[in-house]
Write a protein that holds these residues in place. Structure first.
Motif, PDB file in Angstrom:
ATOM      1  N   LEU A   1       0.826  -1.217   0.000  1.00  0.00           N
ATOM      2  CA  LEU A   1       0.000   0.000   0.000  1.00  0.00           C
ATOM      3  C   LEU A   1       0.853   1.257   0.000  1.00  0.00           C
ATOM      4  O   LEU A   1       0.318   2.357   0.032  1.00  0.00           O
ATOM      5  CB  LEU A   1      -0.904  -0.014   1.229  1.00  0.00           C
ATOM      6  CG  LEU A   1      -1.926  -1.158   1.319  1.00  0.00           C
ATOM      7  CD1 LEU A   1      -2.689  -1.087   2.640  1.00  0.00           C
ATOM      8  CD2 LEU A   1      -2.876  -1.119   0.133  1.00  0.00           C
TER       9      LEU A   1
ATOM     10  N   SER B   1      -0.396  -0.906  -7.578  1.00  0.00           N
ATOM     11  CA  SER B   1      -0.278  -0.626  -6.148  1.00  0.00           C
ATOM     12  C   SER B   1      -0.833   0.733  -5.850  1.00  0.00           C
ATOM     13  O   SER B   1      -0.800   1.640  -6.689  1.00  0.00           O
ATOM     14  CB  SER B   1       1.193  -0.713  -5.700  1.00  0.00           C
ATOM     15  OG  SER B   1       1.975   0.219  -6.414  1.00  0.00           O
ATOM     16  N   ARG B   2      -1.374   0.865  -4.654  1.00  0.00           N
ATOM     17  CA  ARG B   2      -1.901   2.154  -4.236  1.00  0.00           C
ATOM     18  C   ARG B   2      -0.761   3.036  -3.731  1.00  0.00           C
ATOM     19  O   ARG B   2       0.223   2.557  -3.178  1.00  0.00           O
ATOM     20  CB  ARG B   2      -2.941   1.987  -3.131  1.00  0.00           C
ATOM     21  CG  ARG B   2      -4.263   1.432  -3.610  1.00  0.00           C
ATOM     22  CD  ARG B   2      -5.320   1.518  -2.524  1.00  0.00           C
ATOM     23  NE  ARG B   2      -6.639   1.136  -3.011  1.00  0.00           N
ATOM     24  CZ  ARG B   2      -7.113  -0.092  -3.001  1.00  0.00           C
ATOM     25  NH1 ARG B   2      -6.381  -1.068  -2.509  1.00  0.00           N
ATOM     26  NH2 ARG B   2      -8.324  -0.354  -3.465  1.00  0.00           N
TER      27      ARG B   2
ATOM     28  N   LYS C   1      -2.790   5.750  -7.397  1.00  0.00           N
ATOM     29  CA  LYS C   1      -2.312   4.395  -7.706  1.00  0.00           C
ATOM     30  C   LYS C   1      -1.202   4.477  -8.745  1.00  0.00           C
ATOM     31  O   LYS C   1      -1.013   5.500  -9.423  1.00  0.00           O
ATOM     32  CB  LYS C   1      -3.448   3.529  -8.234  1.00  0.00           C
ATOM     33  CG  LYS C   1      -3.960   3.901  -9.626  1.00  0.00           C
ATOM     34  CD  LYS C   1      -4.999   2.913 -10.106  1.00  0.00           C
ATOM     35  CE  LYS C   1      -5.489   3.236 -11.524  1.00  0.00           C
ATOM     36  NZ  LYS C   1      -6.258   4.490 -11.581  1.00  0.00           N
TER      37      LYS C   1
END
Length: 823
Positions: free
Chosen positions: A543, A806-807, A812
């Motif tokens: 994250l 992926s954030r 993102k």
């Protein structure tokens, strides 16, 4: 000479000379006496009681000169040389007039003699005796063997036994006597009621000095082989019948029946118990399964048997779980050990260790492993030998087993047969009997428990090692802009499972997260917690959480998992483009940074923080500038902490060893391990991670900002193609241009207000990243022939070496990698 002479019978004379006559062997009962360094009797056998009339309790501890037939020959006033006068008797009996002077007044050579003495309740008896000097750590300094000369008389000889011309110790092992090897195998039976250690030491010296030998007037030599001391079954049966007849007529039981039966049975039982006690002390010294197997096999050869083959079930050898069910004809048995007293190599080629085979139902081995009871075969007949040999393809084992006595004993634990032992005795050795069967069963029971303990330890160690290996990641040696090497060492005393771990996670922007953690405690609970925390770190790193925030979330998770969950953790994010480390610490020892410029190493000064699981404590991140070639060393406290020593000593050694130049990253790790792991007292497991921070040069990075206009898709394709031509990667232009077009199109469609960022990074691979401010991660869709959308990521998934999403804190990142062409 009569080759079939029984104990107590006299060998008859035959005419003729020659080597064949030397093969005759007479057997007579012997009295066995040992004398200690003070001239006192220390051992008095049952045969000595019968010959000399004195019971054991009256003989042991008395001066030997009062009891032995050489009374008067031992000087009572000289403690320093109590056996010197034996030489005088030796000279008297024909050993030579100069023996005493040649020995310097002390007996150091075997001697022999003949004496007449009176025993209470008997007529005068004619006694033959042999004396052997003993050396070694024990108290015994003289072994005396004696026999009734009447047993040697022949029919027609005079009362004085004139046929016996000379009595001498014969060196059977050092002459041409053909029966020497057979006699050597009987030597362990010479002292049946002594302790195993004393018997072994004394017998070894008797074997070296020679057997007692009688020389007759015809110059025929007859070695005297000691009797086992336990009468045959037929003799015991005859005594029982005499006792029964006496009881039927109301007469008292003859004293010889009472004494002989009780004494001999006691001697036999005690000897077996001493043997089992010796075996128990020799096996089970290690929990290593291989070592235990060898100990069990070697414990019975040659004391109990001449050949011992050990077989174990396949699951036991493989270190798997406890075998279930009764074995059958398909069960594979592995030959794991083979000990024997035959000439070297005789068994190795025919029945090699390591071979696996099943056993047919008609064999005694199958009977043993299915019933779990010993199987006794007094003699292996030709027919049985052929039956057993039939399963050995292209090998004839019949010469090895035929006419031998065999005992097959099961190795059991918890009523399950783990294996069995095949015990064989030489044809000339006494057959296995019922007492041997009981002894073998008890031996196998003890060995089975020891083997099961070793098997369980091996199995648990294998499970622990598998669990630990499954929880530790297999880190790629190269990440974007850095090289990584790791080491893990299990705790030396507290088991192979621990809570230490390391990890690396690929992050957006060519960054890499480096993690080292240590769960407090040891064992499966710590390993299980470690697995949960490592998974959580992996998830939160994906994250792209800042280091301090990640530790904060990890601390909250640990508190939700339980009150006893405590761990230390060091989390670092390396940005190879910016040349920067961002590090946060949760109660862990600080990392070491080795500067490439001057080789200087230092402990990074970080806020210590509290361990994960304490709760309510803030975490703080520190930024550290790094240069290409710098090395970051992160480890757990098991490497630097030693009980009784200040941890500062270990940290100083860590800094010093980390700065040591090395040819490779692996060599650098080994240098650190060698410097710190050689200190005594380490009990904890160790996790070590070293990263060489190579960085990514600015000319290997290209970045563009794109507006939220569909026209920017064409611009993105053009700049990517142009940059790849500049880098000499024109062969990747078509695929890269197509995939960039798909990613930028999606970003333009879903972004909100912030500009789109496009980045190309040339490293070990070609990395392309597209950032936007939409937090929804795209997913692969199954697009039908009529669908307008859903094919973009399918194209990327097909063409890319690797891709992912992926954030980030702002939205993102969608990325893909292409393999660089070989140069």
């Amino acid at each position: 000479m009569d080759r079939g002479t029984e104990a107590g019978a006299a060998p008859s004379r035959e005419a003729g000379n020659g080597a064949a006559e030397y093969a005759a062997v007479g057997r007579i009962p012997l009295a066995v006496v040992t004398v200690d360094r003070d001239g006192l009797v220390s051992h008095w056998s049952t045969g000595a009681r019968r010959l000399f009339g004195a019971p054991k309790e009256d003989a042991v501890g008395r001066p030997a000169v009062d009891l032995l037939p050489v009374s008067g020959a031992l000087p009572e006033d000289d403690d320093t040389a109590p056996y010197a006068a034996y030489a005088a008797y030796a000279a008297y009996d024909g050993l030579g007039p100069d023996l005493e002077s040649s020995l310097g007044g002390r007996l150091s050579y075997p001697a022999a003699g003949r004496a007449r003495l009176t025993v209470a309740g008997h007529d005068r008896i004619d006694v033959l005796w042999w004396a052997y000097p003993l050396v070694g750590p024990g108290q015994e300094r003289l072994l005396v063997l004696a026999a009734d000369a009447a047993a040697m008389r022949h029919e027609g000889d005079d009362a004085d036994g004139a046929a016996v011309e000379r009595i001498a110790p014969g060196f059977a092992l050092h002459t041409d006597f053909p029966g020497a090897e057979g006699l050597a195998r009987r030597l362990p039976e010479i002292l049946p009621s002594m302790s195993v250690g004393e018997s072994a030491r004394i017998v070894a010296q008797v074997l070296e000095l020679g057997y007692p030998v009688l020389e007759f007037s015809q110059n025929d030599r007859v070695p005297v082989t000691p009797d086992w001391g336990v009468p045959r079954r037929t003799e015991r049966k005859a005594r029982r019948e005499r006792a029964a007849r006496a009881a039927a007529y109301g007469a008292p039981v003859p004293q010889d029946v009472q004494d002989e039966g009780e004494d001999l049975e006691y001697v036999a039982v005690r000897e077996r118990l001493e043997f089992l006690n010796e075996v128990s002390g020799r096996i089970g010294t290690s929990l290593d399964l291989t070592q235990t197997i060898l100990e069990v096999s070697r414990a019975v050869v040659p004391r109990f048997t001449d050949v011992a083959g050990t077989y174990l079930r396949e699951q036991v050898v493989a270190g798997e779980g406890f075998p279930e069910g009764v074995p059958d004809t398909t069960t594979m048995w592995h030959r794991v050990a083979l000990e024997h007293t035959d000439e070297p190599g005789r068994w190795d080629d025919v029945v090699p260790v390591g071979e696996a085979m099943p056993f047919p139902a008609h064999t005694p081995f199958f009977q043993c492993m299915t019933t779990g009871e010993p199987v006794l075969v007094p003699r292996i007949s030709e027919q049985m030998g052929h039956m057993i040999a039939a399963q050995f393809e292209k090998r004839d084992i019949r010469p090895l087993i035929t006419n031998r006595s065999m005992l097959v004993v099961p190795l059991k634990a918890r009523n399950v047969v783990l294996g069995f032992m095949i015990l064989l005795r030489h044809p000339e050795r006494v057959e296995f009997n019922d007492m041997d069967r009981v002894t073998g069963a008890e031996l196998a029971a003890r060995a089975g428990l020891v083997l099961d303990n070793a098997r369980m330890y091996t199995y648990q160690e294998s499970v622990a090692e598998t669990l630990q290996d499954s929880m530790l990641p297999h880190i790629a040696p190269r990440m974007a802009g850095c090289d990584i090497a790791t080491r893990y060492l299990p705790g030396t005393l507290l088991g192979r499972v621990g809570g230490d771990w390391f990890d690396s996670v690929k992050l957006p922007g060519s960054r890499t997260a480096l993690v080292v953690g240590d769960v407090m405690g040891h064992g499966l609970n710590s390993a299980a917690m470690m697995g949960q925390l490592r998974t959580a770190v992996q998830t939160m790193a994906a994250l792209d959480l800042p280091p301090a925030q990640l530790l904060r979330n990890l601390d909250d998770l640990a508190q939700r998992l339980g009150d006893n969950y405590l761990a230390t953790c060091l989390y670092a994010v390396y940005d190879p483009i910016a040349g920067e480390l961002q590090i946060a610490n949760a109660g862990h020892i600080p990392p070491v940074l080795v500067r490439a410029e001057d080789g200087h190493s230092e402990l990074l000064d970080l806020p210590t923080g509290a361990p994960i699981g304490v709760g309510g404590v803030p975490f703080e991140a520190v930024r550290v500038r790094v240069a290409p070639g710098d090395r970051l060393v992160m480890c757990t406290d098991g490497l630097v902490e030693v009980r009784g020593e200040d941890i500062g000593v270990g940290l100083a050694t860590l800094c010093e060893s980390a700065a040591h130049p090395a040819a490779s990253m692996d060599d650098a790790c080994d240098t650190i391990i060698s410097a710190l792991n050689t200190r005594g007292g380490r009990k904890d497991d160790v996790a070590l991670l070293m990263a060489r921070l190579n960085g990514i040069a600015s000319e290997a990075v290209a970045e563009w900002r794109l507006s939220l206009d569909p026209i920017e898709v064409g611009r993105a394709r053009a700049v990517v193609r142009e940059q790849l031509h500049v880098w000499g990667l024109a062969g990747l232009a078509d695929s890269a241009e197509l995939m960039v077009s798909e990613l930028v199109t999606n970003a333009v469609r879903h972004a909100h207000s912030r500009q789109i960022e496009l980045r190309l990074v040339r490293g070990d691979t070609l990395l392309c990243e597209v950032d936007d401010d939409d937090h929804t991660l795209p997913t692969l869709l199954s697009a039908g022939p009529g669908d307008e959308f859903g094919r973009g990521l399918r194209v990327v998934s097909t063409l890319a070496r690797e891709w992912g999403t992926s954030r980030t804190s702002a939205g993102k990142t969608v990325w893909f990698e292409l393999t660089l062409p070989r140069r």
